[in-house]
Design an enzyme around this catalytic site. Structure first.
Site, PDB file in Angstrom:
ATOM      1  N   TYR A  65       1.045  -0.964  -0.226  1.00  0.00           N
ATOM      2  CA  TYR A  65      -0.251  -0.098  -0.206  1.00  0.00           C
ATOM      3  C   TYR A  65       0.696   1.089   0.220  1.00  0.00           C
ATOM      4  O   TYR A  65       0.646   2.321  -0.875  1.00  0.00           O
ATOM      5  CB  TYR A  65      -0.922  -0.127   1.421  1.00  0.00           C
ATOM      6  CG  TYR A  65      -1.775   1.280   1.467  1.00  0.00           C
ATOM      7  CD1 TYR A  65      -3.147   1.385   0.705  1.00  0.00           C
ATOM      8  CD2 TYR A  65      -1.271   2.177   2.055  1.00  0.00           C
ATOM      9  CE1 TYR A  65      -4.013   3.017   0.660  1.00  0.00           C
ATOM     10  CE2 TYR A  65      -2.241   3.110   2.114  1.00  0.00           C
ATOM     11  CZ  TYR A  65      -3.153   3.404   1.585  1.00  0.00           C
ATOM     12  OH  TYR A  65      -3.988   4.310   1.813  1.00  0.00           O
TER      13      TYR A  65
ATOM     14  N   ALA B 243       3.795   1.788  -0.916  1.00  0.00           N
ATOM     15  CA  ALA B 243       4.562   2.026  -1.956  1.00  0.00           C
ATOM     16  C   ALA B 243       3.987   2.307  -3.225  1.00  0.00           C
ATOM     17  O   ALA B 243       3.471   2.988  -4.203  1.00  0.00           O
ATOM     18  CB  ALA B 243       5.441   0.129  -2.710  1.00  0.00           C
ATOM     19  N   SER B 244       2.628   1.944  -3.427  1.00  0.00           N
ATOM     20  CA  SER B 244       1.735   1.698  -4.247  1.00  0.00           C
ATOM     21  C   SER B 244       1.222   3.649  -3.899  1.00  0.00           C
ATOM     22  O   SER B 244       0.851   4.514  -4.916  1.00  0.00           O
ATOM     23  CB  SER B 244       0.051   1.285  -3.798  1.00  0.00           C
ATOM     24  OG  SER B 244      -0.758   1.887  -2.768  1.00  0.00           O
ATOM     25  N   LYS B 245       1.168   4.707  -2.935  1.00  0.00           N
ATOM     26  CA  LYS B 245       0.923   5.392  -3.170  1.00  0.00           C
ATOM     27  C   LYS B 245       1.772   6.164  -2.919  1.00  0.00           C
ATOM     28  O   LYS B 245       1.511   7.212  -3.636  1.00  0.00           O
ATOM     29  CB  LYS B 245       0.230   5.956  -1.337  1.00  0.00           C
ATOM     30  CG  LYS B 245      -0.653   4.737  -1.042  1.00  0.00           C
ATOM     31  CD  LYS B 245      -2.385   5.438  -2.084  1.00  0.00           C
ATOM     32  CE  LYS B 245      -3.624   4.713  -1.916  1.00  0.00           C
ATOM     33  NZ  LYS B 245      -4.589   4.736  -2.527  1.00  0.00           N
TER      34      LYS B 245
END
Length: 284
Positions: free
Chosen positions: A170, A172-174
């Site tokens: 999460y 890293a995705s943000k």
């Protein structure tokens, strides 16, 4: 209603609950014709029924959409343009925080891929097709409409800070969403297309509460929040409205933090009482 989005056409992904739902209602209240997209079609159908009853002067449309599939996202944008001839606001809000998301050692590859397919690819697809539509927006002075548009992507305070509770996929995705938003803002600024990243702090929404599923996890998160409480979805929706409207006409490429002060704090004093949300912001 102040009409800050009067005659505008807006798409909200992940519109069935949380920030997406509150934003959809607020957009409609402010005069926008709203397309509510969510993988949970029943949820957005129910939301459209509420909008139609409260604000019959605007058009609300529900559509099932899996943002990890480009064809689904394109279909939502195409429908908006077909119906109204333009797209003014794209709120790329859909996202997940999987309960099995952990640190670099414990997180499984399938959880990493699932998270990034929705949280990163989904935002990319939304930006890609919204930009193409916004480039064609005609100016209509009589209705207060102009070329270009506003794209708001949901990042997170964890795109700026590391999370105390491990959620590597999460986080890293943000971080990717924030970096993507900055680059798109620079590339498309002269086309009149603004791109901003909303960075919410910890919120009292099902997405986070399902992840922080023990009192210990919740206390671990709140110890870093100066305001001493989880935020409410409506507080984020009001920030999205600002970024979607002409009130933010000179704002692009920002990491717009609505986080209770967490990104400014090291740690809050132990033993401090938790603050309740302001009057009118209690869960409905």
């Amino acid at each position: 209603m102040s009409g800050r989005l009067l005659n505008r056409v807006a798409i909200v992904t992940g519109a069935g609950s949380g920030i997406g739902l509150e934003t959809s209602l607020l957009f409609a209240q402010e005069g926008a014709n709203v397309f509510l997209a969510d993988i949970n079609q029943k949820a957005v159908e129910d939301a459209v029924a509420v909008i139609s009853q409260r604000w019959p002067n605007v058009t609300a449309t529900s559509i099932k959409c899996d943002v990890s599939k480009e064809a689904d996202v394109k279909a939502v944008v195409d429908l908006a343009v077909e119906k109204f001839g333009r797209l003014d606001v794209m709120f790329n809000n859909a996202g997940i925080m999987h309960s099995a998301d952990d640190d670099a050692v414990q997180t499984e590859e399938k959880i990493w891929d699932l998270t990034h397919n929705i949280n990163v690819k989904g935002v990319w697809f939304g930006c890609k097709h919204a930009i193409q539509a916004m480039r064609k927006n005609p100016t209509d002075s009589e209705k207060g409409l102009h070329a270009g548009g506003s794209i708001i992507n949901v990042a997170s305070f964890v795109a700026i800070l590391g999370a105390a509770t491990p959620q590597l996929a999460y986080t890293a995705s943000k971080g990717a969403v924030l970096a993507m938003s900055r680059e798109l803002a620079v590339v498309h600024a002269k086309e009149g297309i603004r791109v901003n990243a909303l960075c919410p702090g910890p919120l009292k929404t099902p997405l986070l509460m399902d992840f922080l599923n023990t009192p210990e996890k919740r206390e671990r998160r709140l110890v870093h929040v100066p305001m001493g409480r989880f935020g409410e979805a409506i507080e984020q929706a009001k920030a999205v409205l600002f970024l979607a409207s002409d009130d933010s006409s000179y704002i692009t490429g920002t990491d717009f933090a609505v986080d209770g002060g967490i990104s400014s704090a090291y740690v809050t004093p132990l033993g401090e009482p938790l603050l309740p949300p302001p009057v009118g912001l209690a869960p409905k």
